[in-house]
Design a protein around this motif. Structure first.
Motif, PDB file in Angstrom:
ATOM      1  N   ILE A   1      -5.565  -8.951  -8.757  1.00  9.20           N
ATOM      2  CA  ILE A   1      -5.978 -10.090  -9.260  1.00  9.20           C
ATOM      3  C   ILE A   1      -4.863 -11.022  -9.885  1.00  9.20           C
ATOM      4  O   ILE A   1      -5.004 -12.262  -9.654  1.00  9.20           O
ATOM      5  CB  ILE A   1      -6.920  -9.547 -10.524  1.00  9.20           C
ATOM      6  N   SER A   2      -4.029 -10.383 -10.248  1.00 14.48           N
ATOM      7  CA  SER A   2      -2.684 -11.453 -11.032  1.00 14.48           C
ATOM      8  C   SER A   2      -1.962 -12.099  -9.771  1.00 14.48           C
ATOM      9  O   SER A   2      -1.734 -13.216 -10.010  1.00 14.48           O
ATOM     10  CB  SER A   2      -1.907 -10.739 -11.816  1.00 14.48           C
ATOM     11  N   GLN A   3      -2.134 -11.618  -8.766  1.00 14.99           N
ATOM     12  CA  GLN A   3      -1.447 -12.286  -7.659  1.00 14.99           C
ATOM     13  C   GLN A   3      -2.372 -13.026  -6.627  1.00 14.99           C
ATOM     14  O   GLN A   3      -1.952 -13.584  -5.793  1.00 14.99           O
ATOM     15  CB  GLN A   3      -0.730 -11.178  -6.686  1.00 14.99           C
ATOM     16  N   GLN A   4      -3.587 -13.275  -6.966  1.00 12.86           N
ATOM     17  CA  GLN A   4      -4.707 -13.661  -6.504  1.00 12.86           C
ATOM     18  C   GLN A   4      -4.731 -13.221  -4.905  1.00 12.86           C
ATOM     19  O   GLN A   4      -5.027 -14.092  -3.923  1.00 12.86           O
ATOM     20  CB  GLN A   4      -4.568 -15.384  -6.440  1.00 12.86           C
ATOM     21  N   LEU A   5      -4.875 -12.015  -4.915  1.00 12.52           N
ATOM     22  CA  LEU A   5      -5.260 -11.366  -3.309  1.00 12.52           C
ATOM     23  C   LEU A   5      -6.479 -10.928  -3.514  1.00 12.52           C
ATOM     24  O   LEU A   5      -7.390 -10.696  -4.626  1.00 12.52           O
ATOM     25  CB  LEU A   5      -4.110 -10.269  -3.356  1.00 12.52           C
ATOM     26  N   GLN A   6      -7.151 -10.572  -2.372  1.00 11.28           N
ATOM     27  CA  GLN A   6      -8.359 -10.084  -2.199  1.00 11.28           C
ATOM     28  C   GLN A   6      -8.706  -8.595  -1.990  1.00 11.28           C
ATOM     29  O   GLN A   6      -9.695  -8.219  -2.453  1.00 11.28           O
ATOM     30  CB  GLN A   6      -9.063 -10.708  -0.713  1.00 11.28           C
ATOM     31  N   TYR A   7      -7.697  -8.107  -1.512  1.00  6.91           N
ATOM     32  CA  TYR A   7      -7.886  -6.667  -1.416  1.00  6.91           C
ATOM     33  C   TYR A   7      -6.682  -5.770  -1.786  1.00  6.91           C
ATOM     34  O   TYR A   7      -5.461  -6.248  -1.803  1.00  6.91           O
ATOM     35  CB  TYR A   7      -7.897  -6.284   0.285  1.00  6.91           C
ATOM     36  N   SER A   8      -7.147  -4.577  -2.074  1.00  3.98           N
ATOM     37  CA  SER A   8      -5.955  -3.563  -2.452  1.00  3.98           C
ATOM     38  C   SER A   8      -6.236  -2.420  -2.090  1.00  3.98           C
ATOM     39  O   SER A   8      -7.320  -1.984  -1.732  1.00  3.98           O
ATOM     40  CB  SER A   8      -5.718  -3.463  -4.212  1.00  3.98           C
ATOM     41  N   ALA A   9      -5.417  -1.205  -1.791  1.00  4.77           N
ATOM     42  CA  ALA A   9      -5.277   0.060  -1.382  1.00  4.77           C
ATOM     43  C   ALA A   9      -4.088   0.796  -2.084  1.00  4.77           C
ATOM     44  O   ALA A   9      -3.235   0.294  -2.629  1.00  4.77           O
ATOM     45  CB  ALA A   9      -5.366   0.140   0.054  1.00  4.77           C
ATOM     46  N   LEU A  10      -4.523   2.033  -2.314  1.00  6.11           N
ATOM     47  CA  LEU A  10      -3.282   2.972  -2.764  1.00  6.11           C
ATOM     48  C   LEU A  10      -3.014   4.015  -1.448  1.00  6.11           C
ATOM     49  O   LEU A  10      -4.095   4.573  -0.866  1.00  6.11           O
ATOM     50  CB  LEU A  10      -4.070   3.936  -4.046  1.00  6.11           C
ATOM     51  N   ALA A  11      -1.835   4.345  -1.001  1.00  2.00           N
ATOM     52  CA  ALA A  11      -1.486   5.052   0.057  1.00  2.00           C
ATOM     53  C   ALA A  11      -0.814   6.242  -0.517  1.00  2.00           C
ATOM     54  O   ALA A  11      -0.013   6.181  -1.397  1.00  2.00           O
ATOM     55  CB  ALA A  11      -0.434   4.076   0.852  1.00  2.00           C
ATOM     56  N   ILE A  12      -1.318   7.398   0.031  1.00  2.81           N
ATOM     57  CA  ILE A  12      -0.822   8.695  -0.665  1.00  2.81           C
ATOM     58  C   ILE A  12      -0.250   9.394   0.530  1.00  2.81           C
ATOM     59  O   ILE A  12      -0.818   9.503   1.761  1.00  2.81           O
ATOM     60  CB  ILE A  12      -1.928   9.478  -0.942  1.00  2.81           C
TER      61      ILE A  12
END
Length: 122
Positions: free
Chosen positions: A77-88
């Motif tokens: 949100i702070s970088q004004q991006l649409q998507y996020s994910a966590l890679a494990i």
């Protein structure tokens, strides 16, 4: 990449570089240390940030902290991006990753797969 193959940073950087190359993104320089650009991998053309988590030894299980997800969401949100994910990654080689995505991303993924399957049937 750090030369100390015993450090956490060595294994983290290995995974970050691998995920970035795999998905056509860019590894965030000095990730985790900057206040302005967060996350470990940025895929600008699809507006996605990925946080990478790996282990220094092979593991059969991996505890996911809700703080990782909420921090990643905040950074999105702070970088004004649409998507996020966590890679494990369960291994220090970091050459096999599993991705945790939110329901918005999962819904989009299912829609894209349905569309792809529909086009294959035509």
């Amino acid at each position: 990449m750090t030369k100390n193959d015993k450090s956490t940073r060595f294994f983290s950087r290995r995974q970050e570089d691998y995920v970035s190359k795999l998905l056509g993104g860019k590894t965030v320089v000095n990730s985790g240390a900057s206040r302005f650009v967060a996350g470990d991998c940025l895929i600008s053309d699809i507006s996605m940030i990925i946080e990478c988590k790996t282990s220094m030894t092979p593991k059969k299980s991996f505890s996911v902290k809700s703080d990782w997800i909420s921090t990643n969401e905040y950074e999105k949100i702070s970088q004004q991006l649409q998507y996020s994910a966590l890679a494990i990654s369960f291994t220090p080689e970091a050459d096999t990753n599993y991705f945790i995505i939110g329901e918005k991303e999962m819904k989009k993924f299912v829609e894209l797969l349905r569309e792809e399957n529909k086009n294959e049937e035509d």
